[in-house]
Structure formats: structure tokens, C-alpha cells
Design a protein around this motif. Structure first.
Motif, PDB file in Angstrom:
ATOM      1  N   LYS A 186      75.064  84.726 -15.041  1.00 58.02           N
ATOM      2  CA  LYS A 186      74.856  83.566 -15.909  1.00 58.02           C
ATOM      3  C   LYS A 186      74.632  84.039 -17.343  1.00 58.02           C
ATOM      4  N   PRO A 187      74.944  83.206 -18.326  1.00 59.10           N
ATOM      5  CA  PRO A 187      74.654  83.562 -19.716  1.00 59.10           C
ATOM      6  C   PRO A 187      73.235  83.143 -20.101  1.00 59.10           C
ATOM      7  N   TRP A 188      72.684  83.841 -21.084  1.00 57.29           N
ATOM      8  CA  TRP A 188      71.486  83.331 -21.726  1.00 57.29           C
ATOM      9  C   TRP A 188      71.851  82.052 -22.479  1.00 57.29           C
ATOM     10  N   ASN A 189      70.829  81.271 -22.867  1.00 57.18           N
ATOM     11  CA  ASN A 189      71.127  80.098 -23.683  1.00 57.18           C
ATOM     12  C   ASN A 189      71.758  80.551 -25.005  1.00 57.18           C
ATOM     13  N   ALA A 190      72.540  79.666 -25.616  1.00 54.81           N
ATOM     14  CA  ALA A 190      73.280  80.019 -26.830  1.00 54.81           C
ATOM     15  C   ALA A 190      72.326  80.373 -27.965  1.00 54.81           C
ATOM     16  N   ARG A 191      72.724  81.334 -28.769  1.00 52.86           N
ATOM     17  CA  ARG A 191      71.943  81.713 -29.938  1.00 52.86           C
ATOM     18  C   ARG A 191      72.349  80.923 -31.177  1.00 52.86           C
ATOM     19  N   SER A 192      73.328  80.089 -31.051  1.00 53.67           N
ATOM     20  CA  SER A 192      73.897  79.397 -32.211  1.00 53.67           C
ATOM     21  C   SER A 192      72.986  78.276 -32.690  1.00 53.67           C
ATOM     22  N   ASP A 193      73.232  77.790 -33.899  1.00 50.51           N
ATOM     23  CA  ASP A 193      72.498  76.670 -34.472  1.00 50.51           C
ATOM     24  C   ASP A 193      73.208  75.338 -34.247  1.00 50.51           C
ATOM     25  N   SER A 194      74.378  75.386 -33.632  1.00 46.45           N
ATOM     26  CA  SER A 194      75.129  74.154 -33.371  1.00 46.45           C
ATOM     27  C   SER A 194      75.749  74.224 -31.983  1.00 46.45           C
ATOM     28  N   HIS A 195      76.229  73.095 -31.512  1.00 46.09           N
ATOM     29  CA  HIS A 195      76.818  73.042 -30.172  1.00 46.09           C
ATOM     30  C   HIS A 195      78.081  73.901 -30.093  1.00 46.09           C
ATOM     31  N   LEU A 196      78.254  74.563 -28.958  1.00 46.92           N
ATOM     32  CA  LEU A 196      79.498  75.257 -28.638  1.00 46.92           C
ATOM     33  C   LEU A 196      80.169  74.456 -27.527  1.00 46.92           C
ATOM     34  N   GLY A 197      80.937  73.457 -27.917  1.00 46.32           N
ATOM     35  CA  GLY A 197      81.450  72.520 -26.929  1.00 46.32           C
ATOM     36  C   GLY A 197      80.296  71.704 -26.382  1.00 46.32           C
ATOM     37  N   LYS A 198      80.107  71.752 -25.053  1.00 48.25           N
ATOM     38  CA  LYS A 198      78.993  71.023 -24.438  1.00 48.25           C
ATOM     39  C   LYS A 198      77.720  71.871 -24.336  1.00 48.25           C
ATOM     40  N   ILE A 199      77.811  73.116 -24.769  1.00 42.35           N
ATOM     41  CA  ILE A 199      76.648  74.004 -24.695  1.00 42.35           C
ATOM     42  C   ILE A 199      75.772  73.768 -25.918  1.00 42.35           C
ATOM     43  N   PRO A 200      74.489  73.427 -25.704  1.00 45.25           N
ATOM     44  CA  PRO A 200      73.623  73.114 -26.846  1.00 45.25           C
ATOM     45  C   PRO A 200      73.172  74.363 -27.579  1.00 45.25           C
ATOM     46  N   PRO A 201      72.753  74.230 -28.838  1.00 40.46           N
ATOM     47  CA  PRO A 201      72.135  75.358 -29.538  1.00 40.46           C
ATOM     48  C   PRO A 201      70.822  75.732 -28.863  1.00 40.46           C
ATOM     49  N   SER A 202      70.323  76.922 -29.156  1.00 36.24           N
ATOM     50  CA  SER A 202      69.144  77.432 -28.459  1.00 36.24           C
ATOM     51  C   SER A 202      67.943  76.507 -28.594  1.00 36.24           C
ATOM     52  N   ASP A 203      67.767  75.897 -29.782  1.00 31.07           N
ATOM     53  CA  ASP A 203      66.591  75.062 -30.001  1.00 31.07           C
ATOM     54  C   ASP A 203      66.595  73.809 -29.141  1.00 31.07           C
ATOM     55  N   LEU A 204      67.763  73.400 -28.640  1.00 34.23           N
ATOM     56  CA  LEU A 204      67.861  72.177 -27.841  1.00 34.23           C
ATOM     57  C   LEU A 204      68.146  72.467 -26.373  1.00 34.23           C
ATOM     58  N   TRP A 205      68.068  73.739 -25.980  1.00 35.82           N
ATOM     59  CA  TRP A 205      68.395  74.108 -24.594  1.00 35.82           C
ATOM     60  C   TRP A 205      67.569  73.327 -23.578  1.00 35.82           C
ATOM     61  N   ALA A 206      66.278  73.154 -23.829  1.00 33.76           N
ATOM     62  CA  ALA A 206      65.390  72.532 -22.842  1.00 33.76           C
ATOM     63  C   ALA A 206      65.573  71.034 -22.739  1.00 33.76           C
ATOM     64  N   THR A 207      66.174  70.401 -23.736  1.00 32.63           N
ATOM     65  CA  THR A 207      66.239  68.939 -23.763  1.00 32.63           C
ATOM     66  C   THR A 207      67.649  68.386 -23.726  1.00 32.63           C
ATOM     67  N   ASP A 208      68.637  69.160 -24.104  1.00 31.42           N
ATOM     68  CA  ASP A 208      70.020  68.680 -24.105  1.00 31.42           C
ATOM     69  C   ASP A 208      70.573  68.714 -22.674  1.00 31.42           C
TER      70      ASP A 208
END
Length: 624
Positions: free
Chosen positions: A501-523
Motif C-alpha cells: 500500500k502507499p503512504w498517504n499523499a504528500r501533495s497539497d492538492s488532490h491527485l485524482g481521487k487521492i486527497p492531499p495529506s492534510d485531508l487524508w483522515a476526512t476525505d
């Protein structure tokens, strides 16, 4: 999630148990069965003094066949109501309930939203009894759908206070009245006739037994995640009523705002509590109240994820609202007392200084910036070497500035299914409790704990819960490298056998349907990635999957921490790694509202979990 009283019976049956001296032993035995603790002397005295008084009122009203639920547990928390009466409404025959909060106070005085009670030569402030019982009513109606079409009355029974004392703290005198007088009553020792009249007007013994069975077996709606609730905006109260210590903290802060306005001494307020005791709920309820009143208030944290989520959920791009959500290091150049209220949430994450060249400690900057500085914290959630927030740090800073200091400790649990026994068990498991080491797991009401033999079983179990409408996330210790996204998306860095599995994204914006790290727990798109302490702390979800890595393993009778297994360079750089890593897993294991699944990549550690009696999952994530 059920509704469990310590004793259930008709008024006559309760009276008989009192006369036969069986009521208190039966209640004490049931309390121990449900919670593992015995009642304190104060609880027993309260039962002995108040329950017979309520029985007498009902007998006088001719309602001896009404059902009494004594010490009924509230939904989704470990708090209990003194007495709930169940019968039919005389006018409709529908279910009717009366919630009674007994108070043995005699000398009382109103202090803004709170009540000051005299005990001999000392005084103490408490939640106003009308606010307290109204909170119970709100919670019952909000979380038990059956009661939304029923008659539910709540009564503060001050059976030792005279009419003058009751009148001095009447609901009409509250500065910000919330209890609806249509459903809320207060009676003292001189109001027996009126109390009896109210009971007759809302209760009949008809169908009392069947209505009680219906209530005790009713569906209880679980609490929704905090961020889902706050997304409704700052203009309304949330669907999460505050009760007992939560309400006391909320009212104390609002009262302090009024005191400072009238020229009284500035005071620093600390509200402390374990995971799930409602710290962030209190913080956001305060923001709602101050926003509605036009009071200048700012919510601050040391968490980029938490603050960004609040800005996304509440502000929704409105810059004026976004400015109400700040970071601890935003106040180093703010003039003294420039802001009415600063609500410093997650204050265990305070740093020593906001910047390298800061002249003052960060805690001092926050205290000086607001007329009313409020800090909410859990000292056992310091998980980085740079985090220094503690009750003592804040107390010393207040003393150095010559300011008053007030401390409120939250007790009742809302997270982890309202099961403080689970929090205590986790603390003992990880060697963070003063009450001994790991203990066998005893199932508790309202919370499901499992151990998985493989990460795939954990994932299957959580996916099944999500298919039922729950929320879930998997998080792990920081024991794998973290790659930037590749051309094809996130890299599967977390590799356990053939499970990747991947870690949550490190980006500040969505990568497709993958949320940015700050929104991982709620998106909604966060489940497919593995979270870590930096994205999980401060958040909650229904079910928490926790992967223990090689940084913390069990060997014989003790835990061993292995610095070499950690990829968390922040934590490795300095500090007590052994204590920090155990605190990290404590945070990850206490994010779940309804349940948790534990798994360790170390076979001996995973076997240890099973030896403690945690129920196992089968290979497909099914319950064995």
C-alpha cells in the motif's frame, strides 16, 4: 451501542429493593460488571438519599407502576443519568420519558452560566442543573431515534433546596438560555406539589413495561465524525451536546469573557482530557457561540492538517472565516490583549518558541495576545521531540505574568464508543499507565477490538465496515520509506509480504481521487492509503486499523523500541525515542469511535496481542 441501567423496575419494585437493602448492592454489582469499577462513597450516599425521594414523589402521584431506570447510561458516552422514568403520555398513549437529575445542594448562587455551591466552609462551581439535564435530553433525543416522536421531559430535582434557593438560579436568570422551558423543569423541597403535578401530566403507567423494553432495545445512532458535524458552519450548534465537565468547561470560558469585560482579573484556562473526552468539540462549540455573539475569537492549533481541514470544512474559501483558524506561531507579533479569545486546541503540541529568533516562549505569546486564553490538551499526546505543551508549562507561564490560572479536567469519554476502559487498557498495554502493565482484554460495551493475522485481513474487515456505512482508516508506525509520487501515482512503500500500500499523499492538492495529506483522515478517498501520526493525530473515524512496525516489539515481559527500524527522522533526531514511539501508537490506536484492529509485522508481538484475549479475524477479515 445500548442503553443500560444499573437497576430497572417499577416504583414498587425499587421501593421493595430499598426496604430489603438490596438496591445499592445490586447497583454496585452491575456497575462493576459493566465498567470494572465499584461506586465511590459519594455515589452511594447520593443513591441512598435521592432514589427514595423520587419513589415517594411517584407514589404520591399514583404512579407506582411506572418503570424506573436508575443510573441509565447515556448513548455514545460513559456518563449516566440519575433516573429515567418510562410510561405512556396520558393524552396520547405514546412513549413518555422523564429524565431526572438529583441534586442535594442547599446553598447555591448563580455565577453567569454556572452555579456556585457552598459545601461547609468551601465553595465550588458546577454546571447549572438545568443545562446539565437539558444536555442529557438533547443527547437522548439526538442519538435515540425512537425518542424523537416521544414525550421527553427533563427535571432538575433539587430536593434539599428551598424555593428561594431554586428561584435564585432559575432558568430565566441564565444569561444565555438554552434549556427549552417547555421540556425543562426545576423543583426544590418546597415544590413537591408542583413536581407531582408535572409527573401526572406527562406520565401514565399504561404500557410502561412494553415502552421500557422498546427503549432499552432501541437503535442508538453513533456519533458522526467531528469534521462532518462542524462542516455545517459556525452559525449553528452542532448535533453533539455538551454534558457534565464538557458543559462546565464551555460555560466557564463564556463566563470568563463576561468577567474580563467587567474589568475583572485576566485568567488562563486549561482544559485537559484523554482521547475522546470532547476537547475539540468544546473548542469548536466555543467558536460557534462567540461567532453568534459577535465576540472576536480565534481557534489555533499546531497542526497543519487539523487547521487546514477546519478551513476547508467551515471557511470554504471565505477569507474572513479562514482567519478565525490560525496556527500557534501566528501570534509572535500580536499586540497584548488584541484578541478577545484564543482557543488553543491540541496545546500539547506547543513548541518552545514560534521562530528561532523569537524573544518569548510560544505559550507566553498566546497568553499575552488574548484577553481570555484557553488551552485544551492531553499531555500523553506529545509525540515529537519539539512538542513541550503541558499543564505545568502553562501554569508557570501564567504565574510569571502574574495571572490567574484555572484547570478543568474532562472525565467522560465519547470517542472509543464511550468506553474509557479501552483507553485505560491501551495505556496499560503500552506501558503508559501508572496502574500497571498489559492486562487481558475484557470485551466492553460499545467498542469492538480485534487482532488480524495479516494486514489483508485487517483491510477486508475495515472494507466490510465501510460497506455498512461506517468510516475507516489504516495507519502505521513510520517504519517504511516515503517516496514522492511517480508517473503512475503513489508508490506502494508499505510492503508486508505480498501486501502493498502507499503512504498517504504528500501533495497539497488532490491527485485524482487521492486527497492531499492534510485531508487524508476526512476525505472519502483516504482509505486506500496508509496514514501516519502526522495525518491521524487530532482526527477520528469509526474504525481504526493500526499496523505496528519494527520500531516497537514485544519481547518477553517488556516492550523494546528499535530506533533503527524507524524512518521518522524528526523523532529519531532527539528526545526519548522509547516513550515517543509508544505515545505514537497510543494516538493511532485511539482514533476509532466504534472499534480498532491491531496488527504487528513482528510475529512475536502479534502473538502477544492474541495471548491477551483479543478476538481474532479470519484470513478474509471475518469475525471468528
Amino acid at each position: 451501542m445500548g442503553l443500560n441501567p444499573l437497576f430497572r423496575g417499577t416504583v414498587g419494585e425499587v421501593r421493595s429493593a430499598i426496604e430489603n437493602r438490596q438496591l445499592i448492592p445490586t447497583m454496585a454489582k452491575e456497575l462493576y460488571r459493566l465498567t470494572g469499577r465499584s461506586p465511590g462513597d459519594g455515589e452511594v450516599r447520593s443513591w441512598e438519599n435521592s432514589i427514595p425521594h423520587v419513589c415517594g414523589l411517584l407514589e404520591e402521584a399514583g404512579l407506582s407502576d411506572v418503570q424506573m431506570l436508575v443510573e441509565l447510561k447515556l448513548p455514545i458516552t460513559d456518563a449516566r443519568m440519575d433516573v429515567v422514568l418510562v410510561g405512556s403520555h396520558p393524552g396520547t398513549g405514546d412513549l413518555s420519558a422523564v429524565i431526572i437529575e438529583n441534586k442535594q445542594w442547599t446553598r447555591v448562587a448563580l455565577e453567569s452560566e454556572l452555579v456556585q455551591v457552598t459545601y461547609g466552609h468551601s465553595r465550588r462551581t458546577h454546571v447549572h442543573p438545568a443545562n446539565q439535564v437539558w444536555g442529557y435530553r438533547q443527547m437522548m433525543v439526538g442519538f435515540v431515534p425512537l425518542l424523537r416522536m416521544a414525550s421527553v421531559t427533563c427535571v432538575a430535582n433539587m430536593h434539599n433546596a428551598n424555593r428561594e434557593a431554586v428561584r435564585s438560579i432559575s432558568i430565566a436568570r441564565l444569561p444565555h438560555t438554552e434549556p427549552n422551558p417547555e421540556y425543562t423543569r426545576m423543583y426544590g423541597a418546597d415544590d413537591r406539589k408542583r413536581f407531582v403535578g408535572t409527573l401526572r401530566s406527562v406520565l401514565s403507567p399504561e404500557k410502561a413495561e412494553s415502552h421500557t423494553r422498546e427503549l432499552l432495545s432501541a437503535t442508538v445512532r453513533s456519533t458522526e465524525p467531528l469534521m462532518t458535524s462542524v462542516a455545517r458552519g459556525l452559525g449553528q450548534r452542532s448535533l453533539f451536546p455538551l454534558i457534565d465537565e464538557q458543559r462546565e468547561a464551555y460555560d466557564y470560558v463564556r463566563a470568563q469573557v463576561e468577567r474580563v469585560r467587567s474589568g475583572q482579573r485576566k485568567e488562563v484556562i486549561v482544559i485537559e482530557g484523554e482521547p475522546g473526552t470532547g476537547k475539540s468539540v468544546i473548542a469548536l462549540e466555543l467558536m460557534r457561540a462567540f461567532n453568534a455573539q459577535g465576540v472576536d475569537a480565534v481557534h489555533a492549533t499546531g497542526s497543519r492538517s487539523f487547521t487546514r481541514t477546519l478551513r476547508t470544512s467551515i471557511a470554504r474559501g471565505r477569507s474572513a472565516t479562514s482567519r478565525k483558524f490560525a496556527y500557534f506561531n501566528n501570534f509572535d507579533e500580536v499586540d497584548g490583549n488584541h484578541i478577545n479569545v484564543i482557543v488553543a486546541d491540541e496545546a500539547h503540541r506547543l513548541r518552545a518558541h514560534s521562530r528561532k529568533n523569537s524573544k518569548k516562549p510560544q505559550v507566553t505569546e498566546l497568553i499575552e495576545a488574548a484577553r481570555v486564553p484557553v488551552f485544551l490538551l492531553d499531555e500523553r499526546q506529545n509525540v515529537r521531540p519539539s512538542e513541550v505543551g503541558s499543564v505545568e508549562l502553562i501554569r508557570r507561564a501564567a504565574a510569571d505574568l502574574g495571572l490567574g490560572f484555572h484547570r478543568i479536567n474532562l472525565r467522560h469519554q465519547f470517542r472509543c464508543g464511550g468506553a474509557p476502559e479501552y483507553i485505560d487498557w491501551i495505556d496499560q498495554l503500552l506501558g503508559l499507565s501508572p496502574n500497571g502493565g498489559p492486562q487481558p482484554w475484557s470485551p466492553v460495551e460499545n467498542f469492538e477490538l480485534r487482532v488480524a493475522a495479516a494486514p489483508a485481513a485487517m483491510e477486508h474487515f475495515l472494507q466490510a465496515r465501510m460497506a455498512e456505512g461506517a468510516g475507516a482508516r489504516m495507519a502505521a508506525g513510520f517504519c517504511w520509506s516515503w517516496s514522492p509520487p511517480g508517473r503512475d501515482g503513489l508508490v506502494n512503500d508499505v510492503v508486508i509480504g505480498d501486501w502493498r500500500k502507499p503512504w498517504n499523499a504528500r501533495s497539497d492538492s488532490h491527485l485524482g481521487k487521492i486527497p492531499p495529506s492534510d485531508l487524508w483522515a476526512t476525505d472519502p478517498g483516504g482509505f486506500g492509503q496508509i496514514g501516519c501520526i502526522y495525518t491521524a493525530q487530532g482526527f477520528e473515524y469509526d474504525y481504526a486499523g493500526v499496523i505496528f512496525g519494527g520500531d516497537l516489539v514485544r519481547r518477553g515481559q517488556r516492550w523494546e523500541s528499535h530506533l533503527s527500524a524507524s524512518k521518522d527522522y524528526q523523532v529519531k533526531r532527539e528526545g526519548d525515542f522509547d516513550e515517543l514511539v509508544r505515545k505514537i501508537y497510543r494516538v493511532l490506536a485511539t482514533r476509532g469511535l466504534k472499534g480498532a484492529v491491531l496488527y504487528s509485522t513482528d510475529p512475536e508481538t502479534n502473538a502477544f496481542f492474541g495471548q491477551l484475549g483479543i478476538p481474532r479475524l479470519d484470513a478474509n477479515g471475518g469475525r471468528l
